[in-house]
Enzyme design. Structure first.
Site, PDB file in Angstrom:
ATOM      1  N   CYS A  14      -7.919  14.957  -5.365  1.00 43.69           N
ATOM      2  CA  CYS A  14      -7.640  15.574  -4.073  1.00 43.69           C
ATOM      3  C   CYS A  14      -8.734  15.177  -3.085  1.00 43.69           C
ATOM      4  CB  CYS A  14      -7.591  17.094  -4.178  1.00 43.69           C
ATOM      5  SG  CYS A  14      -7.298  17.850  -2.565  1.00 43.69           S
ATOM      6  N   GLY A  38       3.528   9.308   2.451  1.00 42.45           N
ATOM      7  CA  GLY A  38       4.746   8.916   3.160  1.00 42.45           C
ATOM      8  C   GLY A  38       4.972   7.408   3.044  1.00 42.45           C
ATOM      9  N   ASN A  71      -2.226   9.674  -5.718  1.00 39.29           N
ATOM     10  CA  ASN A  71      -2.504  10.763  -4.793  1.00 39.29           C
ATOM     11  C   ASN A  71      -2.678  10.125  -3.417  1.00 39.29           C
ATOM     12  OD1 ASN A  71      -3.318  13.253  -3.622  1.00 39.29           O
ATOM     13  ND2 ASN A  71      -4.167  13.892  -5.584  1.00 39.29           N
ATOM     14  N   ASN A 115      -5.129  17.101 -11.428  1.00 43.94           N
ATOM     15  CA  ASN A 115      -5.484  16.444 -10.176  1.00 43.94           C
ATOM     16  C   ASN A 115      -6.986  16.175 -10.170  1.00 43.94           C
ATOM     17  OD1 ASN A 115      -5.889  15.689  -7.540  1.00 43.94           O
ATOM     18  ND2 ASN A 115      -5.044  17.553  -6.631  1.00 43.94           N
TER      19      ASN A 115
END
Ligand SMILES: Cc1cc2nc3c(=O)[nH]c(=O)nc-3n(C[C@H](O)[C@H](O)[C@H](O)COP(=O)(O)OP(=O)(O)OC[C@H]3O[C@@H](n4cnc5c(N)ncnc54)[C@H](O)[C@@H]3O)c2cc1C
Ligand SMILES: Cc1cc2nc3c(=O)[nH]c(=O)nc-3n(C[C@H](O)[C@H](O)[C@H](O)COP(=O)(O)O)c2cc1C
Ligand code: FES
Lengths: 258, 306
Positions: free
Chosen positions: B132, B219, B194, B129
């Site tokens: 973030c 979403g 992300n 990652n």
């Protein structure tokens, strides 16, 4: 904690006060597993996130649960459109820790506003050994008084403006009760300010206390870590998760914001 | 693995029984979802982001709902890599699914240290990652420039022989350039997207809903952005792409695969519908049979641009 997702029949729907709805749901598998203090996570039609609502009362024989909610925003508004005879989509029963009831004989049980419903399941366990103190804004907001009386508990009703019961806060009533009684434990659910003062009073009187907390949720099961609340664990500050580590916490674990 | 399984995919050398992977941060270490279905149903699991030492994360509230989506600002709360290796990984390895460790660091050294530790375990893949948006000194600082992304790829690549998948940030001007930069440093795959940096304000209190003020949007709201970025990246690199962002139904998976993703991840949609992975796999099985496909992989990258 054992939970499932499913659609269940709404057996009855009542309006208890302005914008406060009372649903009885037929869900034998959930009712069999449910404990006081746990909650159900309700799908609101058209919304991304489920809405957590406390279990108000559990009838294991009939296989039903009762939940009571107030319309606060768009999601609970959508939930208020659910009709008697239709299906409600819930993930339940959730909450790794409900109220611990077993080892205690006498209790003072306190609810503030929409924090009253989960206290009914607690009052039902204690019967005449419980003292229920309920607080509301005014007479129009009062709910559940007949249900609390039916448990056999002594009931004390408080409103902020004195339009029903006595005028004042639940904490005033609690202090008075503690002048004559020494309960094994105090249980409470309601706004943070109320919980904070109750915890102080419990501490000052050396009485155990459990409180049910609220936080915004994502998964509701303990996976996403969004529902953090500040607690003390093994002497260190720890962000516990309301859905899995709670929603009920021991008073001495909880840290409130300054 | 049975060769009659038409959903199966070999993704940078690792066999997945289907392309469906719960996304890092939405699924914990899987324990909570075992109540709904066996974890062996899933192609793989990308576990909660792991840092070198335990992190408490950001102050609550950490979530805000948005139209068709949500913002989060968890801030990488996790028990640290040693706990993951000792407690969570041995349990996950019994679940008959591919286990992907998702890692994040504040410094290049932290990435190296975590990757070295994981290299000695039986974890199947490492997802890095660098995107973030919720940690100040965090991975995102590396993920938004080609140089930063390339430097972390190089360090992790040198630290492990496990397949390395770099997780890209959408908060950049040209995501295809970043993808090319990590490919050049030896990444085996890329995953994207992300979350997109966002903000909500409570108009009554004038306070941001998130205590962190800003957070990552995910979403269905981000789905079209994710499809576009997967398409751009798949066209720019030769390494395989794991697509995510807003997937909630089997149709979304098909669309994401047509854009160029060989595997996919699903995050926020699990909150409304924890059963989504099971429903999606059923939907994909039906899609494959209705369309007489030998393998679902036949649709990867088959979008016909105008
Ligand atoms: C464990 C638990 C038990 C609860 N029990 C009850 C109950 O028995 N009866 C009842 O009326 N209410 C209860 N609540 C509060 C109820 O969940 C919120 O009022 C409701 O989520 C608000 O949704 P909305 O769409 O109307 O509001 P909006 O403000 O439009 O919601 C936006 C988002 O914020 C979240 N949110 C807003 N307020 C709260 C809050 N106070 N707590 C948690 N999330 C919130 C919503 O879930 C949604 O994700 C409980 C909350 C928790 C955490
Ligand atoms: C609550 C939450 C926590 C997340 N935590 C992480 C994380 O620790 N590491 C990471 O790489 N991505 C994390 N993500 C990002 C997701 O893995 C995914 O990239 C993103 O949410 C887009 O997919 P979705 O729209 O299906 O949710 C998190 C997302 C959410 C919603
Ligand atoms: S709501 Fe996901 S961990 Fe509590």
């Amino acid at each position: 904690m054992k939970y499932t997702q499913g659609k269940y029949l709404i057996l009855s729907k009542k309006t208890l006060a302005k914008e406060i709805y009372d649903l009885t749901i037929l869900c034998p598998d959930v009712a069999a597993a449910a404990k006081p203090g746990q909650f159900v996570n309700v799908k609101a039609d058209g919304f991304m996130l489920r809405r957590p609502i406390s279990i108000c009362s559990i009838d294991k024989n009939k296989g039903t649960l009762r939940i009571i909610f107030e319309v606060r925003g768009e999601g609970t508004k959508a939930m208020s459109q659910l009709a008697e005879g239709s299906m409600i989509d819930i993930v339940a029963p959730l909450g790794g820790r409900g109220f611990k009831l077993e080892q205690y004989e006498t209790a003072v049980i306190i609810g503030g506003g929409i924090g009253n419903p989960p206290m009914l399941a607690v009052a039902e366990k204690f019967g005449a050994n419980g003292t229920v103190i309920s607080g509301f804004r005014n007479a129009a907001a009062v709910i559940l008084q007949d249900d609390f009386k039916a448990t056999g508990a002594e009931t004390i009703l408080c409103t902020d403006d004195g339009s029903a019961g006595r005028k004042g806060f639940v904490t005033d009533a609690l202090k008075e009760v503690l002048e004559t009684k020494k309960p094994d434990i105090i249980y409470a659910c309601g706004p943070d300010v109320m919980l904070r003062r109750i915890i102080e009073i419990a501490k000052a009187n050396g009485i155990k206390c459990q409180v049910s907390l609220e936080e915004r949720m994502g998964c509701g099961v303990g996976a996403c870590l969004v529902c953090a609340c500040r607690t003390i664990r093994n002497g260190d500050e720890y962000y516990a998760h309301v859905c899995k580590d709670g929603p009920v916490f021991n008073a001495e674990e909880v840290l409130f914001d300054e | 693995m049975s060769n009659t399984n038409k959903l199966a995919v070999n993704f940078c050398g690792v066999d997945f029984k289907n392309p469906l992977i719960p996304a890092s941060g939405a699924f914990g270490y899987g324990r909570e979802f075992e109540h709904f279905y066996p974890l062996s149903t899933l192609g793989g699991i990308s576990v909660k982001g792991t840092t070198g030492t335990k992190r408490n994360g950001n102050l609550p509230p950490r979530i805000a709902e948005t139209p068709s989506g949500m913002l989060n600002s968890v801030g990488l709360q996790n028990p640290g890599v040693d706990h993951f290796i000792k407690i969570e990984l041995p349990n996950l390895k019994t679940k008959d699914t591919v286990i992907i460790a998702n890692i994040a660091g504040s410094t290049a050294d932290e990435y190296r240290e975590i990757a070295e530790k994981l290299d000695k375990t039986d974890v199947d893949m490492i997802e890095v990652n660098i995107s973030c948006p919720n940690v100040k000194a965090g991975g995102a600082a590396f993920g938004v420039t080609c140089e930063g992304a390339a430097s972390i790829t190089k360090i992790v690549r040198a630290a492990t022989s496990k397949p390395v998948m770099m997780k890209l940030s959408p908060n950049v001007t040209n995501i295809a350039e970043i993808a090319k930069a990590v490919e050049a440093e030896g990444a085996d795959a890329v995953s994207l997207i992300n979350t997109l940096l966002g903000m909500r304000i409570d108009i009554k209190t004038r306070r941001p809903i998130l205590h962190n003020n800003v957070g990552g949007l995910s979403g269905p709201a981000v789905f079209p952005v994710a499809v576009r970025m997967v398409w751009q990246v798949a066209n720019a690199v030769n390494i395989p792409v794991c697509g995510m962002g807003g997937i909630s139904r089997w149709e979304d998976v098909v669309e994401m695969m047509m854009a160029g993703a060989k595997t996919i991840q699903i995050g926020a949609a699990l909150f409304a519908n924890p059963m989504a992975p099971v429903e999606i796999i059923e939907g994909l099985e039906k899609y494959v049979s209705d369309n007489n496909l030998n393998s679902l992989q036949d649709i990867v990258g088959t979008v016909k641009p105008w």
